[in-house]
Design an enzyme around this catalytic site. Sequence first.
Site, short mmCIF file in Angstrom:
data_model
loop_
_atom_site.label_atom_id
_atom_site.label_comp_id
_atom_site.label_asym_id
_atom_site.label_seq_id
_atom_site.Cartn_x
_atom_site.Cartn_y
_atom_site.Cartn_z
N THR A 379 60.22 22.35 -5.20
CA THR A 379 59.77 21.37 -6.10
C THR A 379 58.54 21.90 -6.95
O THR A 379 58.52 23.12 -7.10
CB THR A 379 59.21 20.12 -5.32
N THR A 397 45.04 7.75 -12.86
CA THR A 397 45.24 7.16 -14.18
C THR A 397 45.96 5.82 -14.15
O THR A 397 46.62 5.49 -13.16
CB THR A 397 46.05 8.14 -15.08
N ASN A 399 47.42 5.51 -17.23
CA ASN A 399 48.02 6.07 -18.44
C ASN A 399 47.18 5.73 -19.67
O ASN A 399 46.07 6.22 -19.78
CB ASN A 399 49.48 5.66 -18.61
N ASP A 421 55.55 7.29 -19.66
CA ASP A 421 55.65 8.74 -19.42
C ASP A 421 57.10 9.17 -19.17
O ASP A 421 57.40 10.36 -19.14
CB ASP A 421 54.77 9.16 -18.24
N SER A 450 54.54 13.93 -15.58
CA SER A 450 53.10 13.85 -15.87
C SER A 450 52.61 15.21 -16.36
O SER A 450 53.28 16.22 -16.20
CB SER A 450 52.39 13.49 -14.56
N SER A 451 51.41 15.21 -16.95
CA SER A 451 50.75 16.47 -17.27
C SER A 451 49.52 16.67 -16.41
O SER A 451 48.78 17.65 -16.59
CB SER A 451 50.31 16.48 -18.74
O1 DON Z 1 50.45 11.58 -16.31
C1 DON Z 1 50.14 11.86 -17.45
O2 DON Z 1 50.30 12.95 -17.94
C2 DON Z 1 49.48 10.78 -18.30
N1 DON Z 1 49.90 9.49 -17.84
C3 DON Z 1 47.99 10.95 -18.23
C4 DON Z 1 47.26 9.91 -19.04
C5 DON Z 1 45.96 10.35 -19.52
O3 DON Z 1 45.52 11.44 -19.27
C6 DON Z 1 45.23 9.38 -20.33
N2 DON Z 1 44.20 10.08 -20.99
N3 DON Z 1 43.19 10.02 -21.27
#
Ligand code: DON
Length: 566
Positions: A379, A397, A399, A421, A450-451
């Site tokens: 994974t 987060t 998001n 996402d 996600s990032s």
């Molecule tokens: O998981 C992610 O990649 C996004 N949901 C992250 C959101 C985020 O970093 C908001 N930013 N400031």
Amino acid sequence: MYLKTLIILVSLVSCSTNYKLAKLGKNQTRKEHEAVGSKYMITTPGKHASLAGKKMFEKGGNIVDAATAITFVLSVERPQSTGIGGGGFLLQKSADKIKAWDFREKAPLRSHSKIFLDKKGNEIKNKSRDGIFAAGVPGLVAGILEIHQKEGALPLKDVIAPAIDLAENGFTVYPELAFALEVREKVLFSYPSTRKIFFKSGNVLKEGDRLIQKDLANTLRSIAVFGRDGFYRGQVARQIINENKKWNGLISQKDLDLYNVKQRTPITGEYKGYKIISMPPPSSGGIHIIQILNILEKFDLKSWGIQNPKTIHYTASAMQQAFADRAKHLGDADFVHVPVYGLTSKGYAEEVRSKLTDKARSKEDVYPGKFSKKEADHTTHFTIMDDKGNVISSTQTVNGFFGSGLVVSGAGFFLNNEMDDFSTKPGAINLFGAVGGSKNLVEPEKRPLSSMSPSIVMKDGEVVMALGTPNGTRILTCVAQTILNYIEHKLPLYDSVMALRYHHQWHPDKIWIEEGFPEKTLADLKTRGHQFKEGGIWCKVQAIARENSKLIGVSDARGRGIAVGE
Ligand code: DON
């Protein structure tokens, strides 16, 4: 001849030492963003959160107690960024192990791949971003409690106390919170449960107002007393389900019961003798940070100079390739095949490198890689380190700003909008402008791509640095750049974090740049065929480095966070 050599040498030296840092935020000084210690170090994006972590160490708690206290305080202090209605990842290094904890939100059981489309197959505007359908099943509380239960030293009630106190007594609205409230004002106003907390006499709270979150304090008390059941069962669970019923939402008690925290195998790679450890899918972060570093490894970036156009061009081109691959190959590896080995292999990096020239490639010329299906199926960020070699690096987060914008009535917290996402359909663009592919379509119980990239860098078995940041797709390129600044360009940690940043995500086909790059750098990049988009990078990196026996902490001075240590 002699003169020519001298000019080249001088220009090389000035090139490699000449770089620009981002401006400090309003009323900020460098001092509070940087700290040196030897016992422990904490960097978070919130003052109250960093101080809560410090308090845990002072009480005799360990790094997990600090991380738990910080998590809950951030949920109160930064409702625009994270919260107990959200989720996250946490990378934990202890003396003998590295664990990657996944407490990412999951799609509700009643969701499906066409949930964000109308009958004609068109996206329903903002359905994945605002309100009840935007919310995945929250994972944050389950995640941090499981980690605390296994490895915390202090009782849960002591660890949650600072968050309860902050929610109950409130704090002054600071500039970033005021800005986020203004940006989301319309959506927040549309929900009576949100309006009750974030508006005063019909107006959204402004900088200098006091934010009091009494319902949230009660929810936190319930968690302090009943642990996981204080959120996923009983009164708080009923409040979540009632909110869903009110808006015809999908989350049920069964979803809450089924929510499971996962311990995953971290992604690892190597860059010039350094070991890079980061988050595996459902994050795309670890894979693409390592992919970008692999592509760049054979270039002598240091001698070109950190903000030299050639460095920017090749780094941006590596980022562009990574995002073309992200759109095609990435999703929750529990549901779809992700070619982790191929994407992070040195061989693939070589293949990509052979296609790079001094000129930009247009989006259409950048193809995602092809990988065998047979390969094995592998994974608001804070970072903490102590003097025993323990490290915690966690990105959490809801998001977008305030997630779905919808507060659970009576429970005082926002539901996330993590469902955005997912790809609403193949080729659709998410909140961060990234293209989504079919591997990232909604499926019941699947986790959205996600990032988020909590990361650790090691050399010869010792920790060199740990870091992470918020900012959507920019997360992984900000983390990659900060690592390069520190280990390739050998900048001090403060400069590594504060150096101006850029970003490429394949679509849109542009380099996003932070304000402040010299005109001549941009002019050079234009001749290579690049286009620009200024702004839009607001990563707030929280980094800690271990230099000899010292722990150096830097909380990105683009934000309000502080570094504290002893
Ligand atoms: O998981 C992610 O990649 C996004 N949901 C992250 C959101 C985020 O970093 C908001 N930013 N400031």
